[in-house]
Enzyme design. Sequence first.
Site, PDB file in Angstrom:
ATOM      1  N   SER A  38     -11.100  -0.969  -0.734  1.00 33.48           N
ATOM      2  CA  SER A  38      -9.803  -0.900  -0.061  1.00 33.48           C
ATOM      3  C   SER A  38      -9.940  -1.206   1.421  1.00 33.48           C
ATOM      4  CB  SER A  38      -9.199   0.500  -0.203  1.00 33.48           C
ATOM      5  OG  SER A  38      -8.542   0.665  -1.421  1.00 33.48           O
ATOM      6  N   HIS A  80      -3.745   5.949   3.521  1.00 30.77           N
ATOM      7  CA  HIS A  80      -4.417   4.739   3.042  1.00 30.77           C
ATOM      8  C   HIS A  80      -3.754   3.472   3.574  1.00 30.77           C
ATOM      9  CE1 HIS A  80      -5.878   1.788   0.030  1.00 30.77           C
ATOM     10  NE2 HIS A  80      -6.889   2.616  -0.162  1.00 30.77           N
ATOM     11  N   ASP A 135       0.847  -1.190   0.000  1.00 28.90           N
ATOM     12  CA  ASP A 135       0.000   0.000   0.000  1.00 28.90           C
ATOM     13  C   ASP A 135       0.885   1.243   0.000  1.00 28.90           C
ATOM     14  OD1 ASP A 135      -2.302   1.824   0.730  1.00 28.90           O
ATOM     15  OD2 ASP A 135      -3.309  -0.098   0.971  1.00 28.90           O
TER      16      ASP A 135
END
Length: 767
Positions: free
Chosen positions: A538, A208, A135
């Site tokens: 996600s 994220h 990520d």
Amino acid sequence: MAMMRLLLVAVAVAMAAVVVAAEERATYIVHMAKSAMPAEYGDDHGEWYGASLRSVSGAGKMLYAYDAVLHGFSARLTAREASDMAAMDGVLAVNPEARYELHTTRTPEFLGIAGNDGLFPQSGTAGDVVVGVLDTGVWPESRSYDDAGLGEVPSWWKGECMAGTGFNSSACNRKLVGARFFNRGYEAAMGPMDTTRESRSPRDDDGHGTHTSSTAAGAAVSGASLLGFASGTARGMAPRARVAVYKVCWLGGCFSSDILAGMDAAVADGCGVLSLSLGGGAADYARDSVAIGAFAAMEQNVLVSCSAGNAGPGTSTLSNVAPWITTVGAGTLDRDFPAYVSLGNGKNYTGVSLYAGKALPSTQLPIVYAANASNSTAGNLCMPGTLTPEKVAGKIVVCDRGVSARVQKGFVVRDAGGAGMVLSNTATNGEELVADAHLLPAAGVGAKEGAAIKAYVASDPSPTATIVVAGTQVDVRPSPVVAAFSSRGPNMLTPEILKPDIIAPGVNILAAWTGKAGPTGIAADTRRVAFNIISGTSMSCPHVSGLAALLRSAHPEWSPAAVRSALMTTAYSTYAGAGDANPLLDAATGAPATPFDYGAGHVDPASAVDPGLVYDLGTADYVDFLCALNYTSTMIAAVARSKSYGCTEGKAYSVYNLNYPSFAVAYSTASSQVAESSGAAATTVTHRRTLTNVGAAGTYKVSAAAMPGVAVAVEPTELAFTSAGEKKSYTVSFTAKSQPSGTAGFGRLVWSDGKHSVASPIAFTWT
């Protein structure tokens, strides 16, 4: 004359060099046949790769050499050099690099695993699992990476904590056991990174990656919330598992050469689960870097979980559909963040908001539709620079969702002098509500509510309104519902494989956040929070990654396919206590969802730990699947990394024989009509499956239901197991008459011993 010829040759060579130099270079992934390496290189594959590169390009730059998930390398080549490379002995394939994008608390209670720690072993056992998250990196200072109570890092772990900008090698501990970054592909494609905006290190500047890794395996953190919303204890799905992060995503995207390097390191380091919340659409398996890396990971007993994508509710919008990948869609939790829009006509409409600032005055304010306060033809979207300040100053502005980020529209309204915003869904988003941490009083409303509000604004000469943000609400019903944004089937790449596999919570998820960015992720947002609430597949992907780690800790002997099977066959597709008459709903339409939306259903981890039976798969099964797709030996070698795999001449292969936990029956309307015109009553498609007992001895009986017009026949109808590990096979035939192209229907097949229900969804399509 001789001198003239030499001069001409020199000129020709110089011109050729100029032409090559002028050609644009791009990154290519070069797949090599390990067995074809000349003996002169010994065991030094890197030297062989380098020599192969130099033989076609004097200027080509190697970015990475791969070993664990791919035999080969990535390099900067011209199209001509790539073509020359593909023609060389020992080269299986040369694929251009692809760019992938990110698919961007209360969850343990909702999933039924809070307080059930006894179901799963603690760290320090043979089931110690490391979840590798590929990520945007990690914010190691977050309390979600506290290692209190964890045992020593397993001796078999080979990971590394790489130092870099703003990141010391001491940042890792017994929870965060590894942190690496891979940026060569990114910088080769996009140029040197702007180090004032992102860190050349594992540090997460985006948020994220911190959110996904803490969702998968973050430690329990009491007193967590976003600006007071969703307050409580935040914990990952596998709070006793270890985390290793591999930063492969940057401001410019996630490049396949970097992703492969991250997967290569993660497998070699010893991760038992890989979590990738990214995707780039569905590509042929032999050209899909994530699929190729995942195949090698599977071969080395590593489960790979990927997000399905955020391109819903359109059909056939899935990413990551390879059958050796666990593909995860998104559903809602039973938690919401209500906000109310009260109009001057007395009507009230419910929306959502995470706004935590100063409230609007108690008296109502004028309200205006953005389309009527702009000189732009797209003024309704509240894009930057499109609102007329004198028409919105001091007013609540109604903006339509679309094109620009939801929170950015609020910035536009605020900068134009607006006092608040109502963000209206369009038909594309339907009634699904995604909460945002707005910087001005705002509420997101569904398409129907938005239409009603806009109708009031248009009909009243002096429309007024106010917005009231009401905090956190739990026990929302119905829940879960399939998120409107969650990508859907059918699987366009291989219609005979049903995808997504499963759904998990992915809407309004609270998890750890970076200290580098505000909760909206927009540069102008100067707020800093320890936890954030965001949505996307996600977010659902790391839920399943963490649950897979739990199952692997409880059952270290299970293969990746067995873990996925346990999650799928115990999933639910109806609401509790209502039976088949009350199926899960689709947020996009409000109507019942289908297996094209949720796959096998919503995860139920407390049941998955004891599934009774599993559908297992191994490398040879997936190779047979590729043979059924008529892959050439070279294409298979590109996926499976070896020329030792191949298809047996004369053997009949069928995609329908892949031992998958779900069924997809793809009929051809034209073929069915031809068969029926020749006298055939209907078309029959037969699947073969094998079940492995992972529980006590027992006798399972089958029940099957299908859409009207389809006959289902299972043989045998009863399977008796006397010991764990025993395997039993069955066939199921689906017989149907021709239907118009585009017709779809569904069914369900269940094996039960009275205690366990081993359920499989069935999807029928006619094309």
